[in-house]
Design a protein around this motif. Structure first.
Motif, PDB file in Angstrom:
ATOM      1  N   MET A 190      -7.805  -1.119   1.535  1.00  0.00           N
ATOM      2  CA  MET A 190      -6.953  -0.054   1.024  1.00  0.00           C
ATOM      3  C   MET A 190      -5.487  -0.345   1.324  1.00  0.00           C
ATOM      4  SD  MET A 190      -8.288   2.174  -0.875  1.00  0.00           S
ATOM      5  CE  MET A 190      -6.827   3.203  -0.914  1.00  0.00           C
ATOM      6  N   ASP A 191      -5.209  -0.963   2.472  1.00  0.00           N
ATOM      7  CA  ASP A 191      -3.834  -1.355   2.778  1.00  0.00           C
ATOM      8  C   ASP A 191      -3.316  -2.334   1.724  1.00  0.00           C
ATOM      9  OD1 ASP A 191      -3.786   0.232   5.016  1.00  0.00           O
ATOM     10  OD2 ASP A 191      -4.166  -1.387   6.443  1.00  0.00           O
ATOM     11  N   ARG A 192      -4.167  -3.255   1.309  1.00  0.00           N
ATOM     12  CA  ARG A 192      -3.756  -4.201   0.259  1.00  0.00           C
ATOM     13  C   ARG A 192      -3.457  -3.460  -1.043  1.00  0.00           C
ATOM     14  NH1 ARG A 192      -8.482  -6.748   2.325  1.00  0.00           N
ATOM     15  NH2 ARG A 192      -8.017  -8.514   3.713  1.00  0.00           N
ATOM     16  N   ARG A 193      -4.269  -2.481  -1.361  1.00  0.00           N
ATOM     17  CA  ARG A 193      -4.062  -1.724  -2.595  1.00  0.00           C
ATOM     18  C   ARG A 193      -2.798  -0.888  -2.517  1.00  0.00           C
ATOM     19  NH1 ARG A 193      -9.610   0.591  -5.073  1.00  0.00           N
ATOM     20  NH2 ARG A 193      -8.038   1.828  -6.130  1.00  0.00           N
ATOM     21  N   VAL A 194      -2.514  -0.350  -1.338  1.00  0.00           N
ATOM     22  CA  VAL A 194      -1.277   0.398  -1.156  1.00  0.00           C
ATOM     23  C   VAL A 194      -0.083  -0.520  -1.366  1.00  0.00           C
ATOM     24  CG1 VAL A 194       0.162   1.591   0.551  1.00  0.00           C
ATOM     25  CG2 VAL A 194      -2.262   2.169   0.334  1.00  0.00           C
ATOM     26  N   GLN A 195      -0.156  -1.725  -0.808  1.00  0.00           N
ATOM     27  CA  GLN A 195       0.933  -2.689  -0.994  1.00  0.00           C
ATOM     28  C   GLN A 195       1.122  -3.019  -2.466  1.00  0.00           C
ATOM     29  OE1 GLN A 195       0.333  -6.166   1.415  1.00  0.00           O
ATOM     30  NE2 GLN A 195       1.176  -5.210   3.238  1.00  0.00           N
ATOM     31  N   LEU A 196       0.022  -3.178  -3.198  1.00  0.00           N
ATOM     32  CA  LEU A 196       0.130  -3.496  -4.608  1.00  0.00           C
ATOM     33  C   LEU A 196       0.797  -2.350  -5.359  1.00  0.00           C
ATOM     34  CD1 LEU A 196      -0.584  -5.676  -6.678  1.00  0.00           C
ATOM     35  CD2 LEU A 196      -2.761  -4.505  -7.061  1.00  0.00           C
ATOM     36  N   ALA A 197       0.437  -1.114  -5.022  1.00  0.00           N
ATOM     37  CA  ALA A 197       1.078   0.036  -5.653  1.00  0.00           C
ATOM     38  C   ALA A 197       2.561   0.092  -5.306  1.00  0.00           C
ATOM     39  CB  ALA A 197       0.383   1.323  -5.218  1.00  0.00           C
ATOM     40  N   GLN A 198       2.915  -0.329  -4.073  1.00  0.00           N
ATOM     41  CA  GLN A 198       4.316  -0.346  -3.671  1.00  0.00           C
ATOM     42  C   GLN A 198       5.131  -1.325  -4.503  1.00  0.00           C
ATOM     43  OE1 GLN A 198       3.912  -1.261   0.471  1.00  0.00           O
ATOM     44  NE2 GLN A 198       3.833   0.876   1.117  1.00  0.00           N
ATOM     45  N   LEU A 199       4.493  -2.377  -4.976  1.00  0.00           N
ATOM     46  CA  LEU A 199       5.189  -3.346  -5.823  1.00  0.00           C
ATOM     47  C   LEU A 199       5.699  -2.659  -7.083  1.00  0.00           C
ATOM     48  CD1 LEU A 199       6.050  -6.173  -6.660  1.00  0.00           C
ATOM     49  CD2 LEU A 199       3.730  -6.583  -7.480  1.00  0.00           C
ATOM     50  N   GLY A 200       4.865  -1.777  -7.648  1.00  0.00           N
ATOM     51  CA  GLY A 200       5.263  -1.102  -8.880  1.00  0.00           C
ATOM     52  C   GLY A 200       6.442  -0.179  -8.714  1.00  0.00           C
ATOM     53  N   SER A 201       6.603   0.383  -7.503  1.00  0.00           N
ATOM     54  CA  SER A 201       7.703   1.318  -7.255  1.00  0.00           C
ATOM     55  C   SER A 201       8.791   0.706  -6.382  1.00  0.00           C
ATOM     56  CB  SER A 201       7.168   2.593  -6.604  1.00  0.00           C
ATOM     57  OG  SER A 201       6.471   2.287  -5.416  1.00  0.00           O
ATOM     58  N   ARG A 225       1.755   0.704 -10.216  1.00  0.00           N
ATOM     59  CA  ARG A 225       2.230   1.852  -9.434  1.00  0.00           C
ATOM     60  C   ARG A 225       1.175   2.959  -9.413  1.00  0.00           C
ATOM     61  NH1 ARG A 225       6.461   2.806 -12.127  1.00  0.00           N
ATOM     62  NH2 ARG A 225       5.732   4.596 -13.300  1.00  0.00           N
ATOM     63  N   GLN A 226       0.355   3.025 -10.461  1.00  0.00           N
ATOM     64  CA  GLN A 226      -0.664   4.075 -10.580  1.00  0.00           C
ATOM     65  C   GLN A 226      -2.066   3.585 -10.219  1.00  0.00           C
ATOM     66  OE1 GLN A 226      -0.173   6.332 -14.458  1.00  0.00           O
ATOM     67  NE2 GLN A 226       1.182   4.612 -14.859  1.00  0.00           N
ATOM     68  N   ILE A 227      -2.170   2.385  -9.642  1.00  0.00           N
ATOM     69  CA  ILE A 227      -3.482   1.766  -9.469  1.00  0.00           C
ATOM     70  C   ILE A 227      -4.392   2.567  -8.549  1.00  0.00           C
ATOM     71  CG2 ILE A 227      -2.882   0.268  -7.517  1.00  0.00           C
ATOM     72  CD1 ILE A 227      -4.484  -1.952  -9.024  1.00  0.00           C
ATOM     73  N   ASN A 228      -3.820   3.338  -7.613  1.00  0.00           N
ATOM     74  CA  ASN A 228      -4.630   4.122  -6.687  1.00  0.00           C
ATOM     75  C   ASN A 228      -4.762   5.584  -7.091  1.00  0.00           C
ATOM     76  OD1 ASN A 228      -5.122   1.943  -4.924  1.00  0.00           O
ATOM     77  ND2 ASN A 228      -3.155   2.249  -3.924  1.00  0.00           N
ATOM     78  N   ASP A 229      -4.138   5.969  -8.217  1.00  0.00           N
ATOM     79  CA  ASP A 229      -4.178   7.368  -8.632  1.00  0.00           C
ATOM     80  C   ASP A 229      -5.565   7.756  -9.116  1.00  0.00           C
ATOM     81  OD1 ASP A 229      -1.527   7.289  -8.058  1.00  0.00           O
ATOM     82  OD2 ASP A 229      -0.818   7.531 -10.126  1.00  0.00           O
TER      83      ASP A 229
END
Length: 437
Positions: A190-201, A225-229
């Motif tokens: 999940m930390d990796r996914r959060v980082q990926l979402a941070q890339l979008g924003s 940016r919306q990958i975890n929404d």
């Protein structure tokens, strides 16, 4: 592919893409097979009361799988490891270890077959997850500078992954269970996914890294940016392919529950021939169907429209950009100060002196200093003369670092310096993990 030809990666857009990849239904009776294993487990619970750990396992087997597909992938991986732990011969009941009767021999043979099939399936799942992680990272890296900075970012990522493994090893060394280990593995995912979402924003770790990105299509940034929404574009994938995966998750949980209870109560109630047949059918169906699912979803991922490389997007290469040239007169120096916001950043440089027609090779002195907030200087890289050099070091302090090229020893020759320098921020873990609802 031209960037202007890309369209937003919306739910409707992904739905049309997934229409091209219909998932074959699971065989009839998979749900009934899981229910049959649950019923057999209930019979075993009547032989001896459930322990607290067995009650937790029974509750999980009877619960609703998590909605995230990758969380289900990790849950299946966890259950396979738990089952393989049960199948370790040292954990078998004494009668089964000694193979006292022909029935014991048949049961032991069946369990050996189960172990072989699950080990193979587990290995394929691990490879599947590694491949997908590399696909995501390598896609992002196509937009990064294709020079020493890109190399350092890759090294930072490798170090980050090693640190994650150290965390996992620490849990194991402290006597943590398989469940404890996978709880940590899922948090790391999940930390990796959060980082990926941070890339979008352009937030978090990517607040600094995003300045390197060149030509990233806005539609791609909007998507990640919306990958975890919960109601973002990836929800379409869950709706389309999730039910089959959830069914397989429930099957492996029911399988583990039954196997655990049957081995724990083997002395009171041996596994009957018909029950062995159910066990055999379950492992064959589970391993075959899970293997088909990972192969299928792997093909869906690798061709997915959100894996847009820089080449596909028509982004310009950055192999040789941002080199600067300056002339350093005889007796003078040239200085560059880099500001570092976080420790474990990398100070990196690449420089050379274009050689003239003279037979004498030109060189330049070079050293690096750290300047504290009070102005105190600390030598980081000792002075040495070079014709060219490329290097880096990991910082242990935030603050200012001064790179100095020294031509003060030259009486007659001015030097043309061609250089590229940068402070590459660390790929660090976010402080908090933002869970997808």
């Amino acid at each position: 592919m031209a960037t202007e030809g890309l369209v937003p990666i919306t739910r409707d857009y992904l739905a049309r893409y997934y229409d091209k990849y219909p998932l074959a239904p699971l065989p009839d009776g998979v749900t009934a097979l899981a229910a049959r294993l649950r019923a057999l487990s209930a019979d075993l619970a009547a032989v001896a009361p459930l322990s607290p750990d067995e009650e937790l396992l029974e509750q999980e087997a009877g619960g609703v799988p998590a909605p995230k597909m990758d969380e289900n992938m990790w849950k299946n991986r966890e259950q396979m490891e738990e089952i393989l732990f049960l199948l370790n011969k040292s954990r078998h009941p004494i009668a089964l270890q000694q193979k006292t009767t022909p029935e014991d021999v048949d049961i032991a043979s069946t369990l050996d077959d189960v172990e072989i099939k699950l080990k193979d399936t587990l290995k394929k799942l691990e490879q599947f997850q590694l491949k997908n992680a590399d696909n995501v990272f390598n896609t992002v890296m196509t937009y990064m500078p294709q020079d020493f900075r890109g190399t350092l970012i890759r090294q930072q990522r490798e170090r980050s992954e090693r640190n994650k493994q150290v965390e996992v090893d620490a849990v194991v060394s402290a006597g943590g269970s398989i469940r404890d280990r996978y709880a940590l593995l899922w948090k790391q995912q999940m930390d990796r996914r959060v980082q990926l979402a941070q890339l979008g924003s352009a937030s978090g770790v990517y607040k600094t890294l995003v300045r390197y990105l060149v030509g990233v299509p806005q539609v791609l940034l909007d998507f990640i940016r919306q990958i975890n929404d919960a109601n973002g574009p990836m929800e379409v994938q869950r709706e389309r392919y999730g039910p089959a995966l959830y069914t397989l998750t429930k099957l492996v949980l029911a399988f583990r529950l039954y196997l655990h209870l049957s081995l724990a109560r083997y002395e009171q109630k041996k596994i009957e021939k018909d029950d062995i047949a159910v066990l055999q059918q379950a492992v064959v169906i589970y391993t075959e169907e899970f293997g088909k699912f990972t192969t299928f979803i792997g093909e869906v991922f690798v061709n997915a429209p959100f894996f847009i490389s820089a080449e596909d997007a028509g982004a310009d290469s950055r192999n040789s950009d941002e080199y600067r040239e300056t002339i350093i007169p005889a007796g003078k120096t040239h200085e560059v100060i880099l500001s570092v916001e976080a420790v474990n950043s990398y100070i990196a440089w690449d420089f050379s002196l274009p050689q003239g027609a003279l037979s004498t090779l030109l060189d330049i002195g070079f050293h690096v200093e750290y300047i504290s907030p009070s102005g105190e200087k600390t030598l980081i890289l000792p002075y040495r003369r070079y014709e060219a050099d490329q290097g880096n070091f990991c910082t242990v302090f935030a603050g200012s670092y001064k790179l100095v090229w020294d031509n003060s020893y030259s009486t007659f020759f001015r030097k043309t310096l061609r250089y590229k320098v940068d402070a590459v921020p660390p790929v660090i873990e976010p402080v908090e993990s933002v869970a997808e609802p």
